[in-house]
Design a protein around this motif. Structure first.
Motif, PDB file in Angstrom:
ATOM      1  N   PHE A   9       0.819  -1.145  -0.168  1.00 49.29           N
ATOM      2  CA  PHE A   9      -0.055   0.037   0.113  1.00 49.29           C
ATOM      3  C   PHE A   9       0.796   1.191  -0.058  1.00 49.29           C
ATOM      4  O   PHE A   9       0.523   2.309  -0.888  1.00 49.29           O
ATOM      5  N   GLU A  10       2.113   1.229   0.852  1.00 48.17           N
ATOM      6  CA  GLU A  10       2.905   2.331   0.868  1.00 48.17           C
ATOM      7  C   GLU A  10       3.519   2.551  -0.475  1.00 48.17           C
ATOM      8  O   GLU A  10       3.675   3.652  -0.983  1.00 48.17           O
ATOM      9  N   MET A  11       3.924   1.564  -1.317  1.00 48.24           N
ATOM     10  CA  MET A  11       4.570   1.604  -2.324  1.00 48.24           C
ATOM     11  C   MET A  11       3.734   2.242  -3.624  1.00 48.24           C
ATOM     12  O   MET A  11       4.001   3.101  -4.267  1.00 48.24           O
ATOM     13  N   LEU A  12       2.444   1.609  -3.562  1.00 47.04           N
ATOM     14  CA  LEU A  12       1.810   2.062  -4.531  1.00 47.04           C
ATOM     15  C   LEU A  12       1.038   3.489  -4.243  1.00 47.04           C
ATOM     16  O   LEU A  12       1.032   4.400  -5.339  1.00 47.04           O
ATOM     17  N   SER A  13       1.125   3.850  -3.238  1.00 50.07           N
ATOM     18  CA  SER A  13       0.568   5.483  -2.801  1.00 50.07           C
ATOM     19  C   SER A  13       1.978   6.327  -3.080  1.00 50.07           C
ATOM     20  O   SER A  13       1.631   7.245  -3.700  1.00 50.07           O
ATOM     21  N   ALA A  14       3.151   5.956  -2.926  1.00 48.88           N
ATOM     22  CA  ALA A  14       4.051   6.631  -3.213  1.00 48.88           C
ATOM     23  C   ALA A  14       4.215   6.817  -4.999  1.00 48.88           C
ATOM     24  O   ALA A  14       4.668   7.904  -5.462  1.00 48.88           O
ATOM     25  N   LEU A  15       3.885   5.731  -5.574  1.00 52.36           N
ATOM     26  CA  LEU A  15       4.008   5.563  -7.057  1.00 52.36           C
ATOM     27  C   LEU A  15       2.733   6.633  -7.751  1.00 52.36           C
ATOM     28  O   LEU A  15       3.088   7.112  -8.723  1.00 52.36           O
ATOM     29  N   SER A  16       1.786   6.561  -6.896  1.00 46.89           N
ATOM     30  CA  SER A  16       0.619   7.447  -7.361  1.00 46.89           C
ATOM     31  C   SER A  16       0.824   8.786  -7.817  1.00 46.89           C
ATOM     32  O   SER A  16       1.528   9.373  -6.964  1.00 46.89           O
ATOM     33  N   GLY A  17       0.302   9.019  -9.127  1.00 46.61           N
ATOM     34  CA  GLY A  17       0.509  10.419  -9.507  1.00 46.61           C
ATOM     35  C   GLY A  17       1.729  11.041  -9.927  1.00 46.61           C
ATOM     36  O   GLY A  17       2.126  12.313 -10.171  1.00 46.61           O
ATOM     37  N   THR A  18       2.511  10.024 -10.196  1.00 50.36           N
ATOM     38  CA  THR A  18       4.203  10.356 -10.627  1.00 50.36           C
ATOM     39  C   THR A  18       4.534   9.469 -11.481  1.00 50.36           C
ATOM     40  O   THR A  18       3.945   8.513 -12.048  1.00 50.36           O
ATOM     41  N   SER A  19       5.895   9.779 -11.721  1.00 49.91           N
ATOM     42  CA  SER A  19       6.602   8.883 -12.788  1.00 49.91           C
ATOM     43  C   SER A  19       7.406   8.103 -12.042  1.00 49.91           C
ATOM     44  O   SER A  19       8.205   8.467 -11.057  1.00 49.91           O
ATOM     45  N   HIS A  20       7.899   6.952 -12.470  1.00 53.04           N
ATOM     46  CA  HIS A  20       9.198   6.319 -11.805  1.00 53.04           C
ATOM     47  C   HIS A  20       9.707   5.324 -13.255  1.00 53.04           C
ATOM     48  O   HIS A  20       9.366   5.650 -14.298  1.00 53.04           O
ATOM     49  N   GLU A  21      11.013   4.745 -12.642  1.00 55.66           N
ATOM     50  CA  GLU A  21      11.630   4.095 -13.705  1.00 55.66           C
ATOM     51  C   GLU A  21      11.756   2.750 -13.439  1.00 55.66           C
ATOM     52  O   GLU A  21      12.056   2.249 -12.148  1.00 55.66           O
ATOM     53  N   VAL A  22      11.598   1.584 -14.224  1.00 52.75           N
ATOM     54  CA  VAL A  22      11.773   0.378 -14.214  1.00 52.75           C
ATOM     55  C   VAL A  22      13.199  -0.088 -15.102  1.00 52.75           C
ATOM     56  O   VAL A  22      13.116   0.188 -16.057  1.00 52.75           O
ATOM     57  N   ILE A  23      13.842  -0.856 -14.291  1.00 53.15           N
ATOM     58  CA  ILE A  23      15.253  -1.048 -14.727  1.00 53.15           C
ATOM     59  C   ILE A  23      15.232  -2.732 -14.746  1.00 53.15           C
ATOM     60  O   ILE A  23      15.265  -3.270 -13.590  1.00 53.15           O
ATOM     61  N   THR A  24      15.467  -3.372 -15.961  1.00 52.48           N
ATOM     62  CA  THR A  24      15.597  -4.721 -15.823  1.00 52.48           C
ATOM     63  C   THR A  24      17.061  -5.006 -16.147  1.00 52.48           C
ATOM     64  O   THR A  24      17.725  -4.517 -17.228  1.00 52.48           O
ATOM     65  N   GLY A  25      18.022  -5.611 -15.289  1.00 53.61           N
ATOM     66  CA  GLY A  25      19.470  -6.173 -15.595  1.00 53.61           C
ATOM     67  C   GLY A  25      19.304  -7.470 -16.081  1.00 53.61           C
ATOM     68  O   GLY A  25      18.404  -8.378 -15.597  1.00 53.61           O
TER      69      GLY A  25
END
Length: 192
Positions: A92-108
């Protein structure tokens, strides 16, 4: 697609299995427990590559005439790395932090053969709309995203209703940058 030698996928991820199968590649699964700690000084993309390479190292001495594929996907909100949530509250905390913003997904990704190791990564920028508490709660309770970095799967309900757009590879967010993988396998002369 024909590979010049057998392919081993060192992952239990159902999404990585689907993506590899979608490339038309035959493979076997071989999984070992590997510690996923990483040195604190590493930057985001370095963390993803380090983890993929570290996973491959566990198989180094077992490898015969095979191709080993390992990968690790991380979700980054600024400099913060969001791992897999341990419970409902963390998700819940993670999704709340991601809400309304952008983030990056990095796959090694690491491709290991007896003679050579190739390590690379891909980055996709993901834009979430503002999610309501009800939407976040519904998603966590119905989809149990505890095996997913950042507490979400782009291919699931939350991705369908919450992601406004992405910049980069969709498949990278799912868990494997298949276009880059295909290009790397060709560059190594492993696809005929």
């Amino acid at each position: 697609m024909n590979l010049s030698r057998p392919l081993l996928l060192a992952s239990n991820s159902p999404r990585r299995k689907e993506l590899l199968a979608g490339l038309g590649l035959e493979f076997k699964i071989r999984v070992k427990e590997v510690n996923e700690d990483f040195p604190e000084h590493l930057k985001r993309a370095e963390v993803a590559e380090y983890l993929a390479s570290h996973k491959a190292d566990a198989y180094q001495h077992d490898l015969q005439n095979e191709i080993l594929l390992t990968a690790d996907t991380i979700v980054c909100l600024g400099e913060r790395i969001l791992n897999k949530p341990a419970n409902y509250e963390e998700a819940f905390e993670m999704l709340s932090a991601l809400s309304g913003t952008s983030h990056e997904v990095i796959t090694g990704v690491c491709v290991l053969i007896k003679e050579q190791k190739a390590v690379f990564h891909d980055i996709t920028k993901v834009f979430f709309k503002k999610l309501t508490k009800t939407e976040i709660d519904y998603y966590i309770r119905n989809f149990q995203p505890f095996d997913k970095a950042g507490a979400y799967g782009i291919q699931e309900w939350i991705g369908m209703i919450g992601i406004e757009r992405i910049e980069g590879s969709y498949f990278n967010v799912v868990g494997l940058p298949v276009q880059k993988l295909y290009t790397q396998l060709k560059a190594l002369g492993l696809i005929s």
